[in-house]
Write a protein that holds these residues in place. Structure first.
Motif, PDB file in Angstrom:
ATOM      1  N   LEU A  12       0.833  -1.212   0.000  1.00  0.00           N
ATOM      2  CA  LEU A  12       0.000   0.000   0.000  1.00  0.00           C
ATOM      3  C   LEU A  12       0.866   1.260   0.000  1.00  0.00           C
ATOM      4  O   LEU A  12       0.538   2.250  -0.656  1.00  0.00           O
ATOM      5  CB  LEU A  12      -0.934   0.014   1.214  1.00  0.00           C
ATOM      6  N   ALA A  13       1.985   1.186   0.717  1.00  0.00           N
ATOM      7  CA  ALA A  13       2.895   2.346   0.761  1.00  0.00           C
ATOM      8  C   ALA A  13       3.431   2.656  -0.632  1.00  0.00           C
ATOM      9  O   ALA A  13       3.588   3.827  -1.003  1.00  0.00           O
ATOM     10  CB  ALA A  13       4.026   2.087   1.742  1.00  0.00           C
ATOM     11  N   GLU A  14       3.685   1.593  -1.412  1.00  0.00           N
ATOM     12  CA  GLU A  14       4.118   1.807  -2.810  1.00  0.00           C
ATOM     13  C   GLU A  14       3.073   2.594  -3.581  1.00  0.00           C
ATOM     14  O   GLU A  14       3.380   3.343  -4.496  1.00  0.00           O
ATOM     15  CB  GLU A  14       4.296   0.459  -3.532  1.00  0.00           C
ATOM     16  N   MET A  15       1.799   2.367  -3.201  1.00  0.00           N
ATOM     17  CA  MET A  15       0.693   3.083  -3.855  1.00  0.00           C
ATOM     18  C   MET A  15       0.360   4.374  -3.106  1.00  0.00           C
ATOM     19  O   MET A  15      -0.713   4.944  -3.267  1.00  0.00           O
ATOM     20  CB  MET A  15      -0.525   2.160  -3.944  1.00  0.00           C
ATOM     21  N   LYS A  16       1.265   4.788  -2.245  1.00  0.00           N
ATOM     22  CA  LYS A  16       1.168   6.060  -1.517  1.00  0.00           C
ATOM     23  C   LYS A  16       0.009   6.117  -0.510  1.00  0.00           C
ATOM     24  O   LYS A  16      -0.571   7.168  -0.273  1.00  0.00           O
ATOM     25  CB  LYS A  16       1.103   7.250  -2.470  1.00  0.00           C
ATOM     26  N   ILE A  17      -0.321   4.954   0.029  1.00  0.00           N
ATOM     27  CA  ILE A  17      -1.316   4.922   1.105  1.00  0.00           C
ATOM     28  C   ILE A  17      -0.657   4.263   2.307  1.00  0.00           C
ATOM     29  O   ILE A  17      -0.161   3.147   2.220  1.00  0.00           O
ATOM     30  CB  ILE A  17      -2.574   4.131   0.677  1.00  0.00           C
ATOM     31  N   MET A  18      -0.631   4.977   3.432  1.00  0.00           N
ATOM     32  CA  MET A  18       0.019   4.456   4.632  1.00  0.00           C
ATOM     33  C   MET A  18      -1.026   3.872   5.584  1.00  0.00           C
ATOM     34  O   MET A  18      -1.989   4.554   5.930  1.00  0.00           O
ATOM     35  CB  MET A  18       0.771   5.581   5.369  1.00  0.00           C
ATOM     36  N   ILE A  19      -0.824   2.612   5.977  1.00  0.00           N
ATOM     37  CA  ILE A  19      -1.653   2.042   7.042  1.00  0.00           C
ATOM     38  C   ILE A  19      -0.708   1.384   8.056  1.00  0.00           C
ATOM     39  O   ILE A  19       0.505   1.328   7.824  1.00  0.00           O
ATOM     40  CB  ILE A  19      -2.707   1.019   6.527  1.00  0.00           C
ATOM     41  N   GLY A  20      -1.249   0.898   9.145  1.00  0.00           N
ATOM     42  CA  GLY A  20      -0.415   0.293  10.176  1.00  0.00           C
ATOM     43  C   GLY A  20      -0.360  -1.220  10.077  1.00  0.00           C
ATOM     44  O   GLY A  20      -1.236  -1.855   9.482  1.00  0.00           O
ATOM     45  N   ALA A  21       0.704  -1.779  10.647  1.00  0.00           N
ATOM     46  CA  ALA A  21       0.824  -3.234  10.769  1.00  0.00           C
ATOM     47  C   ALA A  21       1.339  -3.518  12.179  1.00  0.00           C
ATOM     48  O   ALA A  21       2.481  -3.894  12.373  1.00  0.00           O
ATOM     49  CB  ALA A  21       1.774  -3.787   9.718  1.00  0.00           C
ATOM     50  N   PRO A  22       0.460  -3.325  13.173  1.00  0.00           N
ATOM     51  CA  PRO A  22       0.920  -3.447  14.565  1.00  0.00           C
ATOM     52  C   PRO A  22       1.366  -4.862  14.933  1.00  0.00           C
ATOM     53  O   PRO A  22       2.197  -5.041  15.805  1.00  0.00           O
ATOM     54  CB  PRO A  22      -0.303  -3.033  15.388  1.00  0.00           C
ATOM     55  N   ASP A  23       0.806  -5.863  14.289  1.00  0.00           N
ATOM     56  CA  ASP A  23       1.164  -7.263  14.581  1.00  0.00           C
ATOM     57  C   ASP A  23       0.783  -8.091  13.368  1.00  0.00           C
ATOM     58  O   ASP A  23       0.979  -7.663  12.241  1.00  0.00           O
ATOM     59  CB  ASP A  23       0.482  -7.735  15.885  1.00  0.00           C
ATOM     60  N   LYS A  24       0.167  -9.249  13.604  1.00  0.00           N
ATOM     61  CA  LYS A  24      -0.258 -10.110  12.501  1.00  0.00           C
ATOM     62  C   LYS A  24      -1.364  -9.450  11.677  1.00  0.00           C
ATOM     63  O   LYS A  24      -1.583  -9.754  10.516  1.00  0.00           O
ATOM     64  CB  LYS A  24      -0.796 -11.416  13.115  1.00  0.00           C
ATOM     65  N   PHE A  25      -2.091  -8.525  12.317  1.00  0.00           N
ATOM     66  CA  PHE A  25      -3.183  -7.805  11.678  1.00  0.00           C
ATOM     67  C   PHE A  25      -2.703  -6.434  11.185  1.00  0.00           C
ATOM     68  O   PHE A  25      -1.652  -5.950  11.591  1.00  0.00           O
ATOM     69  CB  PHE A  25      -4.322  -7.580  12.680  1.00  0.00           C
ATOM     70  N   ASN A  26      -3.513  -5.852  10.333  1.00  0.00           N
ATOM     71  CA  ASN A  26      -3.273  -4.474   9.915  1.00  0.00           C
ATOM     72  C   ASN A  26      -4.265  -3.546  10.615  1.00  0.00           C
ATOM     73  O   ASN A  26      -5.316  -3.987  11.082  1.00  0.00           O
ATOM     74  CB  ASN A  26      -3.432  -4.326   8.398  1.00  0.00           C
ATOM     75  N   ARG A  27      -3.925  -2.269  10.638  1.00  0.00           N
ATOM     76  CA  ARG A  27      -4.837  -1.274  11.200  1.00  0.00           C
ATOM     77  C   ARG A  27      -4.922  -0.101  10.232  1.00  0.00           C
ATOM     78  O   ARG A  27      -3.901   0.467   9.849  1.00  0.00           O
ATOM     79  CB  ARG A  27      -4.326  -0.776  12.553  1.00  0.00           C
ATOM     80  N   VAL A  28      -6.145   0.222   9.832  1.00  0.00           N
ATOM     81  CA  VAL A  28      -6.320   1.348   8.908  1.00  0.00           C
ATOM     82  C   VAL A  28      -7.242   2.382   9.548  1.00  0.00           C
ATOM     83  O   VAL A  28      -8.281   2.039  10.115  1.00  0.00           O
ATOM     84  CB  VAL A  28      -6.871   0.862   7.536  1.00  0.00           C
ATOM     85  N   SER A  29      -6.845   3.654   9.456  1.00  0.00           N
ATOM     86  CA  SER A  29      -7.705   4.732   9.965  1.00  0.00           C
ATOM     87  C   SER A  29      -8.839   4.944   8.984  1.00  0.00           C
ATOM     88  O   SER A  29      -8.673   4.777   7.779  1.00  0.00           O
ATOM     89  CB  SER A  29      -6.934   6.043  10.074  1.00  0.00           C
ATOM     90  N   ILE A  30      -9.994   5.361   9.513  1.00  0.00           N
ATOM     91  CA  ILE A  30     -11.101   5.760   8.651  1.00  0.00           C
ATOM     92  C   ILE A  30     -10.819   7.191   8.212  1.00  0.00           C
ATOM     93  O   ILE A  30     -10.581   8.069   9.039  1.00  0.00           O
ATOM     94  CB  ILE A  30     -12.443   5.685   9.423  1.00  0.00           C
ATOM     95  N   GLY A  31     -10.820   7.412   6.902  1.00  0.00           N
ATOM     96  CA  GLY A  31     -10.543   8.757   6.398  1.00  0.00           C
ATOM     97  C   GLY A  31     -11.789   9.401   5.834  1.00  0.00           C
ATOM     98  O   GLY A  31     -12.916   9.065   6.214  1.00  0.00           O
ATOM     99  N   THR A  32     -11.585  10.317   4.905  1.00  0.00           N
ATOM    100  CA  THR A  32     -12.706  10.925   4.177  1.00  0.00           C
ATOM    101  C   THR A  32     -13.219   9.899   3.168  1.00  0.00           C
ATOM    102  O   THR A  32     -12.534   8.901   2.889  1.00  0.00           O
ATOM    103  CB  THR A  32     -12.235  12.170   3.412  1.00  0.00           C
ATOM    104  N   GLU A  33     -14.392  10.154   2.578  1.00  0.00           N
ATOM    105  CA  GLU A  33     -14.931   9.224   1.576  1.00  0.00           C
ATOM    106  C   GLU A  33     -13.898   8.953   0.481  1.00  0.00           C
ATOM    107  O   GLU A  33     -13.696   7.812   0.072  1.00  0.00           O
ATOM    108  CB  GLU A  33     -16.199   9.781   0.898  1.00  0.00           C
ATOM    109  N   GLU A  34     -13.265  10.019   0.046  1.00  0.00           N
ATOM    110  CA  GLU A  34     -12.286   9.921  -1.032  1.00  0.00           C
ATOM    111  C   GLU A  34     -11.084   9.038  -0.635  1.00  0.00           C
ATOM    112  O   GLU A  34     -10.665   8.161  -1.390  1.00  0.00           O
ATOM    113  CB  GLU A  34     -11.804  11.342  -1.334  1.00  0.00           C
ATOM    114  N   GLN A  35     -10.578   9.274   0.561  1.00  0.00           N
ATOM    115  CA  GLN A  35      -9.439   8.479   1.050  1.00  0.00           C
ATOM    116  C   GLN A  35      -9.825   7.014   1.205  1.00  0.00           C
ATOM    117  O   GLN A  35      -9.060   6.114   0.841  1.00  0.00           O
ATOM    118  CB  GLN A  35      -8.969   9.023   2.406  1.00  0.00           C
ATOM    119  N   ASN A  36     -11.018   6.783   1.720  1.00  0.00           N
ATOM    120  CA  ASN A  36     -11.467   5.396   1.931  1.00  0.00           C
ATOM    121  C   ASN A  36     -11.606   4.658   0.607  1.00  0.00           C
ATOM    122  O   ASN A  36     -11.230   3.487   0.497  1.00  0.00           O
ATOM    123  CB  ASN A  36     -12.790   5.368   2.693  1.00  0.00           C
ATOM    124  N   LYS A  37     -12.137   5.353  -0.387  1.00  0.00           N
ATOM    125  CA  LYS A  37     -12.292   4.738  -1.710  1.00  0.00           C
ATOM    126  C   LYS A  37     -10.927   4.398  -2.293  1.00  0.00           C
ATOM    127  O   LYS A  37     -10.726   3.317  -2.848  1.00  0.00           O
ATOM    128  CB  LYS A  37     -13.047   5.678  -2.663  1.00  0.00           C
TER     129      LYS A  37
END
Ligand SMILES: *Cc1c(COP(=O)(O)O)cnc(C)c1O
Length: 364
Positions: free
Chosen positions: A322-347
């Protein structure tokens, strides 16, 4: 130089921190940030106006005692300014808790995975981390925590809603837990995401302070999340004045800047904006959650402005793709964590995530 020899004992043995704040990494600038649980909509227009007005006054020191924001909060909660402690983010208040209460060898009980500032704070002060796993629903296991309390326990911490799992425990259960703790244990309830919880029966544990609860209890709140002031650094604690006075002894000098204090006051005055963000977050969270499920991800029922999910792929690989596609999310452990953004960001995230699901191989 033998640097290790110079260190105080707790720093010699402290494990490496898992917190971004203590790593030599930066978030790239031209990306969609969905890794820090910020409010993607930003701050309210009223706060923007207040900040522009106050910024030019930055040549002057702020009020070190932060009396205006303390009085504002005291009025909101029906308490006194002596019940309020202000810090440069609630992270700074967490550090004060450690500095004031934790002796070497003191046990601190909390669940994991949770907010990494807590294990840091315990180890910074030579305390002992007593980490109880979250339950099978990824919620704080309060019974497990009670069972882990010993005569060496100094503090018990509940993060509600929890980060990174995004789950919450109804406050009636947290209240019951707090009341069952021995009176020589400091109860800490971190309510950083309180405003996002969509449950009419859920209340802030500040209620106990309002009722004059006489055992040690500290509630942590922040302006970094729904209020959208993360970069200004301001948070607070509510507790009995006897405890707040002690915590103030560990207050960093000049800790909360002028702009932060004034912006926080303006933010508190615009509750319509907070209601609006809460409502938008519910809709957006539903969208992201459903889309992730459709792709085959396991989604932990979210209560805040982020989602903890298993894509059944290496979480670092998901994050990196995702970072390659310029979207940063978290990987705290075996799972990922993504913040809820604006409609546009979420899409944009969902679109990129579909790509990730085909490009990154399933975990074996
Ligand atoms: C983000 C967060 C905080 C607040 O951090 P600040 O220092 O106030 O920016 C506190 N607790 C939890 C659980 C958080 O996720």
């Amino acid at each position: 130089m033998n640097v290790t020899e110079l260190l105080k004992e707790s720093m010699k043995t402290k494990p490496a921190s898992n917190r971004g704040a203590r790593k030599k990494t930066s978030t790239p600038k031209d990306v969609i940030r969905m890794n820090f649980n910020e409010n993607g909509y930003g701050m309210s227009d009223k706060v923007k106006a207040a900040i522009v007005e106050t910024a030019l006054g930055s040549y002057m020191y702020q009020d070190f005692y932060a009396v205006d924001i303390k009085e504002k909060l005291a009025a909101i909660y029906g308490l006194t300014k002596d019940h309020v402690l202000i810090g440069s983010g609630s992270s700074a208040v967490i550090d004060m808790l450690g500095e004031v209460f934790i002796n070497p060898g003191d046990e601190v009980v909390y669940c994991m995975p949770s907010y990494e500032a807590f294990p840091d704070m315990v180890s910074d002060n030579g305390g002992v981390r007593i980490e109880v796993p979250v339950d099978k629903n990824y919620k704080f296991d309060l019974d497990g925590m009670l069972a882990a309390v010993t005569n060496r326990t100094k503090m018990a911490i509940v993060v509600n809603p929890n980060n990174p799992t995004g789950t919450y425990v109804n406050s009636s259960k947290v209240e019951e837990f707090v009341r069952r703790l021995p009176e020589n244990v400091v109860a800490v309830v971190d309510e950083a995401y309180f405003e996002y919880v969509d449950d009419d029966t859920h209340y802030s544990l500040i209620r106990l302070i309002q009722e004059g609860y006489d055992k040690p209890l500290i509630i942590l709140r922040t302006f970094s999340k729904i209020y959208g002031l993360a970069g200004l650094r301001i948070g607070y604690a509510i507790g009995d004045p006897l405890l707040i006075d002690e915590l103030m002894k560990a207050c960093q000098a000049w800790n909360v800047g002028r702009n932060a204090q004034l912006a926080a006051i303006a933010a508190l005055e615009d509750q319509d904006y907070i209601k609006k963000i809460k409502a938008l977050n519910i809709i957006n969270r539903e969208y992201v959650s459903n889309e992730l499920k459709k792709m085959g991800c396991d989604v932990v029922k979210p209560a805040a402005n982020f989602i903890y999910f298993d894509a059944h792929r290496d979480s670092q690989a998901v994050r990196n793709k995702l970072a390659e596609m310029k979207i940063m999310i978290g990987a705290p452990d075996k799972f990922n964590r993504v913040s809820i953004g604006t409609e546009e960001q979420n899409k944009a995230f969902i679109k990129a995530m579909k790509n990730v699901m085909t490009e990154v191989p399933k975990r074996v």
